[in-house]
Design an enzyme around this catalytic site. Structure first.
Site, PDB file in Angstrom:
ATOM      1  N   LYS A  74       1.561   9.459 -17.849  1.00 52.04           N
ATOM      2  CA  LYS A  74       1.490   8.379 -16.858  1.00 52.04           C
ATOM      3  C   LYS A  74       0.020   8.132 -16.525  1.00 52.04           C
ATOM      4  CE  LYS A  74       2.600   8.895 -12.340  1.00 52.04           C
ATOM      5  NZ  LYS A  74       3.365   8.918 -11.083  1.00 52.04           N
ATOM      6  N   ARG A 117      10.679   9.561  -7.919  1.00 50.14           N
ATOM      7  CA  ARG A 117      10.545  10.993  -8.269  1.00 50.14           C
ATOM      8  C   ARG A 117       9.862  11.770  -7.166  1.00 50.14           C
ATOM      9  NH1 ARG A 117       4.961  12.045  -7.916  1.00 50.14           N
ATOM     10  NH2 ARG A 117       3.904  11.773  -9.913  1.00 50.14           N
ATOM     11  N   GLN A 145       6.869   5.482   0.183  1.00 47.42           N
ATOM     12  CA  GLN A 145       7.318   6.884   0.177  1.00 47.42           C
ATOM     13  C   GLN A 145       8.221   7.202   1.369  1.00 47.42           C
ATOM     14  OE1 GLN A 145       7.119   9.052  -2.147  1.00 47.42           O
ATOM     15  NE2 GLN A 145       5.850   7.794  -3.486  1.00 47.42           N
ATOM     16  N   ASP A 166       4.830   4.666  12.505  1.00 46.76           N
ATOM     17  CA  ASP A 166       3.804   4.090  11.620  1.00 46.76           C
ATOM     18  C   ASP A 166       2.707   3.559  12.530  1.00 46.76           C
ATOM     19  OD1 ASP A 166       3.929   2.888   8.452  1.00 46.76           O
ATOM     20  OD2 ASP A 166       2.419   2.029   9.793  1.00 46.76           O
ATOM     21  N   ASP A 234      -2.389  17.596   3.030  1.00 46.62           N
ATOM     22  CA  ASP A 234      -2.526  18.158   4.386  1.00 46.62           C
ATOM     23  C   ASP A 234      -3.157  17.154   5.356  1.00 46.62           C
ATOM     24  OD1 ASP A 234      -4.978  18.161   3.155  1.00 46.62           O
ATOM     25  OD2 ASP A 234      -5.587  20.153   3.824  1.00 46.62           O
TER      26      ASP A 234
HETATM   27  N1  LIG Z   1       2.501  13.800  -3.359  1.00 49.21           N
HETATM   28  C1  LIG Z   1       2.947  12.911  -4.204  1.00 49.21           C
HETATM   29  O1  LIG Z   1       3.610  13.209  -5.192  1.00 49.21           O
HETATM   30  C2  LIG Z   1       2.697  11.455  -3.934  1.00 49.21           C
HETATM   31  C3  LIG Z   1       3.194  10.485  -4.817  1.00 49.21           C
HETATM   32  C4  LIG Z   1       2.985   9.149  -4.512  1.00 49.21           C
HETATM   33  C5  LIG Z   1       2.288   8.796  -3.364  1.00 49.21           C
HETATM   34  N2  LIG Z   1       1.797   9.788  -2.561  1.00 49.21           N
HETATM   35  C6  LIG Z   1       1.070   9.476  -1.339  1.00 49.21           C
HETATM   36  O2  LIG Z   1       1.999   9.019  -0.363  1.00 49.21           O
HETATM   37  C7  LIG Z   1       1.297   8.241   0.582  1.00 49.21           C
HETATM   38  C8  LIG Z   1       2.090   6.996   0.905  1.00 49.21           C
HETATM   39  O3  LIG Z   1       2.175   6.188  -0.255  1.00 49.21           O
HETATM   40  P1  LIG Z   1       3.006   4.832  -0.209  1.00 49.21           P
HETATM   41  O4  LIG Z   1       3.094   4.339  -1.618  1.00 49.21           O
HETATM   42  O5  LIG Z   1       4.227   5.032   0.576  1.00 49.21           O
HETATM   43  O6  LIG Z   1       2.009   3.890   0.608  1.00 49.21           O
HETATM   44  P2  LIG Z   1       2.380   2.603   1.453  1.00 49.21           P
HETATM   45  O7  LIG Z   1       1.110   1.821   1.600  1.00 49.21           O
HETATM   46  O8  LIG Z   1       3.588   1.926   0.897  1.00 49.21           O
HETATM   47  O9  LIG Z   1       2.809   3.197   2.894  1.00 49.21           O
HETATM   48  C9  LIG Z   1       1.936   3.889   3.734  1.00 49.21           C
HETATM   49  C10 LIG Z   1       2.364   3.610   5.178  1.00 49.21           C
HETATM   50  O10 LIG Z   1       1.663   4.511   6.025  1.00 49.21           O
HETATM   51  C11 LIG Z   1       1.203   3.811   7.156  1.00 49.21           C
HETATM   52  N3  LIG Z   1       0.107   4.573   7.733  1.00 49.21           N
HETATM   53  C12 LIG Z   1      -1.206   4.576   7.417  1.00 49.21           C
HETATM   54  N4  LIG Z   1      -1.866   5.472   8.178  1.00 49.21           N
HETATM   55  C13 LIG Z   1      -0.933   6.061   8.977  1.00 49.21           C
HETATM   56  C14 LIG Z   1      -0.974   7.046   9.979  1.00 49.21           C
HETATM   57  N5  LIG Z   1      -2.113   7.658  10.316  1.00 49.21           N
HETATM   58  N6  LIG Z   1       0.177   7.375  10.606  1.00 49.21           N
HETATM   59  C15 LIG Z   1       1.341   6.777  10.287  1.00 49.21           C
HETATM   60  N7  LIG Z   1       1.442   5.823   9.338  1.00 49.21           N
HETATM   61  C16 LIG Z   1       0.322   5.472   8.700  1.00 49.21           C
HETATM   62  C17 LIG Z   1       0.873   2.427   6.657  1.00 49.21           C
HETATM   63  O11 LIG Z   1       0.860   1.464   7.706  1.00 49.21           O
HETATM   64  C18 LIG Z   1       2.036   2.202   5.671  1.00 49.21           C
HETATM   65  O12 LIG Z   1       3.159   1.635   6.313  1.00 49.21           O
HETATM   66  C19 LIG Z   1      -0.072   7.981  -0.018  1.00 49.21           C
HETATM   67  O13 LIG Z   1      -1.007   8.840   0.579  1.00 49.21           O
HETATM   68  C20 LIG Z   1       0.081   8.362  -1.460  1.00 49.21           C
HETATM   69  O14 LIG Z   1      -1.096   8.809  -2.059  1.00 49.21           O
HETATM   70  C21 LIG Z   1       1.997  11.099  -2.815  1.00 49.21           C
END
Ligand SMILES: NC(=O)c1ccc[n+]([C@@H]2O[C@H](COP(=O)([O-])OP(=O)(O)OC[C@H]3O[C@@H](n4cnc5c(N)ncnc54)[C@H](O)[C@@H]3O)[C@@H](O)[C@H]2O)c1
Length: 326
Positions: A74, A117, A145, A166, A234
């Protein structure tokens, strides 16, 4: 059927149109982590590039899972500034190869797979680490997520109530409307992060990933007996809150160490087990109802490669997608 000189291109809509269920994805990940626990997965730590500034990344994520006949890579980006441009934070493509010949069988959009996933990995961890009667979930970060993690937890747990926070309140309200209708749960929008943590059986933090955590969640907020999934690493958690963990787990310890060399995870508890060790039973998950348990899943290439063959097989049999010359 494919000719040898062709591969199948699957757009995001094509991938979704195959109709693969979250339950099937959770099962595929559990099987893949069982293979990992047996030492049967090849997965080097992901190399990445970091164009522009800040926390932008594009990662290369290859994996080979012999037991699932899966090989591929990927190529996925995360650009924190994209949402304000009306673009998705996560985007990318996945190449699925024939493990016997190395020939590419398919190229597919990876955004749906990444969302699903990651939720499924939370659910696999929760199956081993959360109380089976968990019914209240706190979601901090009501985006992609926040949605897929709730969908996955709803497959395995008797969910009734969701506490949604949020920092853009309109996102939490839209989330509440959508999720309550979709999963028949009560979704309460809360005004402060603490109100999505205290009182929850399971907590998912899914805001931005930051090298320097904003560390909003303090010690004493997470209830005894609760499970937390750190989708945004974290970033949301004060070290003192993390150190309340009775069991701190991850999906892959070498990749966690790799991130530490890059400056992430400066102050976290010792790792009790990875998901492979939990899936095979080499290490025990939760052993009492009052333990605080954490899963810090980094997101692994093997998660995507557990799902890709299922999508490919369904697409071929359903005649979804576009065959292109190699
Ligand atoms: N660990 C993993 O396997 C994995 C995989 C994919 C994405 N991620 C991470 O998950 C996170 C979310 O990704 P996404 O695709 O859902 O993004 P997204 O942009 O769809 O959603 C993020 C949401 O968080 C909100 N937000 C921002 N700062 C915030 C805060 N301090 N408190 C509460 N809400 C807040 C935003 O307004 C938004 O609604 C990202 O950090 C991404 O890197 C992790």
């Amino acid at each position: 059927m494919p000719e040898e000189s062709q591969f199948l291109y699957l757009s995001r809509d094509d991938v979704e149109a195959t109709g693969l269920s979250m339950a099937a994805i959770i099962d595929a990940l559990e099987a893949a982590f069982t293979e990992k626990g047996r030492g049967q997965v090849e997965m080097p730590p992901k190399p990445g590039i970091h164009p522009g500034h800040g926390d932008n990344f594009i990662h290369a994520m290859p994996a080979y899972i012999p037991g699932l006949q899966s090989a591929g890579i990927k190529w996925v980006s995360g650009y924190p500034g994209n949402p304000e441009k009306g673009l998705p934070y996560i985007s990318g493509l996945l190449i699925f190869n024939d493990a016997d010949t190395g020939i590419p069988l398919a190229v597919m959009d990876c955004t749906w797979i990444t969302a699903m996933r990651t939720g499924a990995a939370t659910a696999v961890a929760a199956r081993h680490l959360a109380r089976p009667d968990s019914s209240t979930v706190g979601i901090l970060g009501c985006g992609v997520q926040g949605r897929s993690n709730l969908e996955a937890l709803n497959v395995l747990f008797p969910l009734r109530r969701v506490l949604a926070y949020d920092n853009t309140p309109a996102n939490a309200r839209a989330y509440a409307d959508e999720m309550s209708e979709r999963f028949h749960v009560t979704v309460e929008v809360v005004d402060a992060p603490r109100d999505a943590v205290s009182g929850a059986d399971m907590v998912v933090t899914a805001g931005p990933i930051l090298k320097t955590p904003h560390a909003t969640i303090q010690a004493g907020w997470l209830d005894e007996g609760a499970f937390a999934s750190l989708v945004d690493f974290d970033s949301y958690w004060h070290p003192a809150a993390l150190h309340e963990a009775d069991l701190f787990c991850t999906d892959d310890t070498p990749q966690l160490r790799h991130y530490q060399t890059m400056g992430y995870f400066k102050d976290i508890p010792d790792v009790h087990a990875d998901l492979g060790e939990l899936a095979t039973g080499q290490k025990a998950g939760r052993t009492s109802p009052d333990q605080r348990t954490f899963a810090c899943n980094l997101g692994l290439a093997m998660d995507d490669m557990a799902v890709a063959p299922l999508i490919y097989r369904r697409a071929v049999s359903q005649k979804v997608g576009t065959w292109l010359p190699l």
